[in-house]
Design an enzyme around this catalytic site. Structure first.
Site, short mmCIF file in Angstrom:
data_model
loop_
_atom_site.label_atom_id
_atom_site.label_comp_id
_atom_site.label_asym_id
_atom_site.label_seq_id
_atom_site.Cartn_x
_atom_site.Cartn_y
_atom_site.Cartn_z
N CYS A 131 0.84 -1.21 0.00
CA CYS A 131 0.00 0.00 0.00
C CYS A 131 0.86 1.24 0.00
O CYS A 131 1.40 1.63 1.04
CB CYS A 131 -0.92 -0.03 1.22
SG CYS A 131 -1.92 1.44 1.41
N CYS A 134 -0.47 4.07 2.19
CA CYS A 134 -0.22 3.89 3.62
C CYS A 134 1.25 4.14 3.97
O CYS A 134 1.56 4.76 4.98
CB CYS A 134 -0.54 2.47 4.08
SG CYS A 134 -2.03 1.74 3.43
N ASP A 135 2.15 3.63 3.15
CA ASP A 135 3.56 3.55 3.56
C ASP A 135 4.52 4.41 2.76
O ASP A 135 5.67 4.59 3.17
CB ASP A 135 4.04 2.09 3.45
CG ASP A 135 3.25 1.17 4.36
OD1 ASP A 135 2.79 1.64 5.42
OD2 ASP A 135 3.09 -0.01 4.01
#
Ligand code: NAP
Length: 310
Positions: A131, A134-135
Site C-alpha cells: 500500500c 499507507c507507507d
C-alpha cells in the site's frame, strides 16, 4: 439469538460495532484469523483523520475495538466456516459452533495478492509493502530507488503516488504493455521519474540477512537474463481479492467476488445481510472509507431491525 453479528474486525467491522453498540444492539464481532484486519500489518497510518503525528496501525485497531467494547460490543476470536442466509434467523458456523443472527454485517475485507517469492513475507513492513498510500511517505523510502510490481491500475496509481517520495520508481511488469486504463498508463509513463522494466519478474527480494530491503532479483522472461536491482522498497500491486469465498452462491458479487449492494444502501441481495469495507469496494480501499461504510451498514441494520419490530 444475536441481533447483529459482524463478520470481520477491521475498520469497517469495528466502526459497525461502535454504532450498533451505541444503538444498544450488543453486536457480536467475529474477529477472523487476523484480528484488526489488514491495517494491523501496516506500520504508521498517517492518513486517518485525528492523528496529526500518525498512528500505528495495530494501535488504531486496538483503540477502535476498545471504543466499541466500551458501549457493549463483544469480540469473539472466531472464523466463520459457513453461512446460511437462506432462512431467518441466519445461521453461521463459527469454529464448529452454531451462531444465530437476526442481521449480519459482512466486513471481511480483502487480501493483497502476494508474489510468493523468497524474501517477500520475511521483509514485509521492512521495505516490502502492499500500500503506497499507507507507507509511501515513510522516511526510509524518501529519495531512494523504489520498485513497484504490477501492470494494472493499482500499480500505476501506486507508482504515480510514489514519484513524490522516491528518487526513481522502477515499474516491473511481466509483460511488455500495461493492463491499466489508457489515461493512467499514459500519465505514468510520461513521468520522468518512472522507469518501466518490461517482460520481467521479481524472483527474490533481498536482503533477509540484513532484515531490510536492499534490492530485488529480476529475471527477464523473454531472454532469461537475471540481474539485481538495488532499491529501498518493493510495492507489490498485483491486485487483491475480496475475502468473500464463503458467501459464494448466497450473496451477489461482481465477477471479481466483490459483494454488491444497493446504490444508497449497504444491504446485499439478502434482506438483513449488510456489507461494508474492502470486501465490497475495489475503488477507494482506505481505512477511512471502510470506517464510513461500517457506520452506514450499522445504521442500515439498526433501521432494518426497527422496521421488523414495528
Ligand atoms: P489488475 O487489474 O488485476 O492488475 C493486476 C496486475 O498485476 C496485472 O498487470 C497482472 O499482470 C499483474 N500480476 C498479477 N499477478 C501477478 C504475479 N503473480 N506476478 C506479477 N504480476 C502479476 O489489479 P488492480 O490493478 O489492483 O486493479 C483491480 C481493479 O481495480 C481493476 O478493475 C482496476 O481498474 C481497478 N482500479 C481502479 C483504479 C482507479 O481507477 N483509480 C485504481 C486501482 C484499481 P497481467 O497484466 O500479466 O495479468
Amino acid at each position: 439469538m444475536e441481533k447483529v453479528v459482524i463478520i470481520g474486525s477491521g475498520c469497517a467491522g469495528w466502526t459497525a460495532a461502535l454504532y450498533t453498540a451505541r444503538a444498544d444492539l450488543k453486536p457480536l464481532v467475529l474477529t477472523g484469523r487476523q484480528p484488526g484486519g489488514l491495517l494491523t500489518t501496516t506500520s504508521i497510518v498517517e492518513n486517518f483523520p485525528g492523528f496529526p503525528e500518525g498512528v500505528d496501525g495495530y494501535e488504531l485497531m486496538t483503540r477502535m475495538q476498545k471504543q466499541a467494547e466500551r458501549f457493549g460490543a463483544r469480540a469473539s476470536f472466531g472464523t466463520v466456516e459457513a453461512a446460511d442466509f437462506s432462512q431467518r434467523p441466519f445461521v453461521l458456523t463459527v469454529d464448529g459452533e452454531r451462531v444465530e443472527a437476526e442481521t449480519v454485517i459482512i466486513a471481511t475485507g480483502a487480501s493483497h495478492k502476494h508474489l510468493g517469492v523468497p524474501g517477500e513475507d520475511l521483509l514485509e513492513t521492512k521495505g516490502v509493502t502492499y500500500c503506497a498510500t499507507c507507507d509511501g511517505a515513510l522516511p526510509f523510502f524518501r529519495n531512494q530507488p523504489l520498485v513497484v510490481v504490477g501492470g494494472g491500475d493499482s500499480a500505476c496509481e501506486e507508482a504515480t503516488y510514489l514519484t513524490r517520495f522516491g528518487s526513481i520508481i522502477y515499474l516491473v511488469h511481466r509483460r511488455d504493455s500495461l493492463r491499466a486504463s489508457k489515461i493512467m498508463a499514459e500519465r505514468l509513463l510520461a513521468n520522468p521519474k518512472v522507469k518501466p522494466i518490461w517482460d520481467t519478474a521479481v524472483t527474490e527480494v533481498l536482503d533477509v540477512a540484513q532484515d531490510k530491503v536492499t534490492a530485488v532479483k529480476l529475471k527477464n522472461l523473454k531472454t532469461g537474463e537475471e540481474s539485481i536491482l538495488p532499491c529501498a522498497g518493493v510495492f507489490v500491486a498485483i491486485g487483491h481479492g475480496p475475502n468473500t469465498e464463503i458467501f459464494k452462491h448466497q450473496i451477489k458479487t461482481d465477477e471479481n467476488g466483490f459483494i454488491l449492494h444497493g446504490l444508497h444502501s449497504t444491504m446485499t441481495n439478502v434482506p438483513g445481510v449488510f456489507v461494508a469495507g474492502d470486501c465490497a469496494d475495489h475503488v477507494y480501499r482506505q481505512a477511512i472509507t471502510s470506517a464510513g461504510a461500517g457506520c452506514a451498514a450499522a445504521i442500515d441494520a439498526e433501521r432494518f431491525l426497527a422496521a421488523q419490530n414495528q
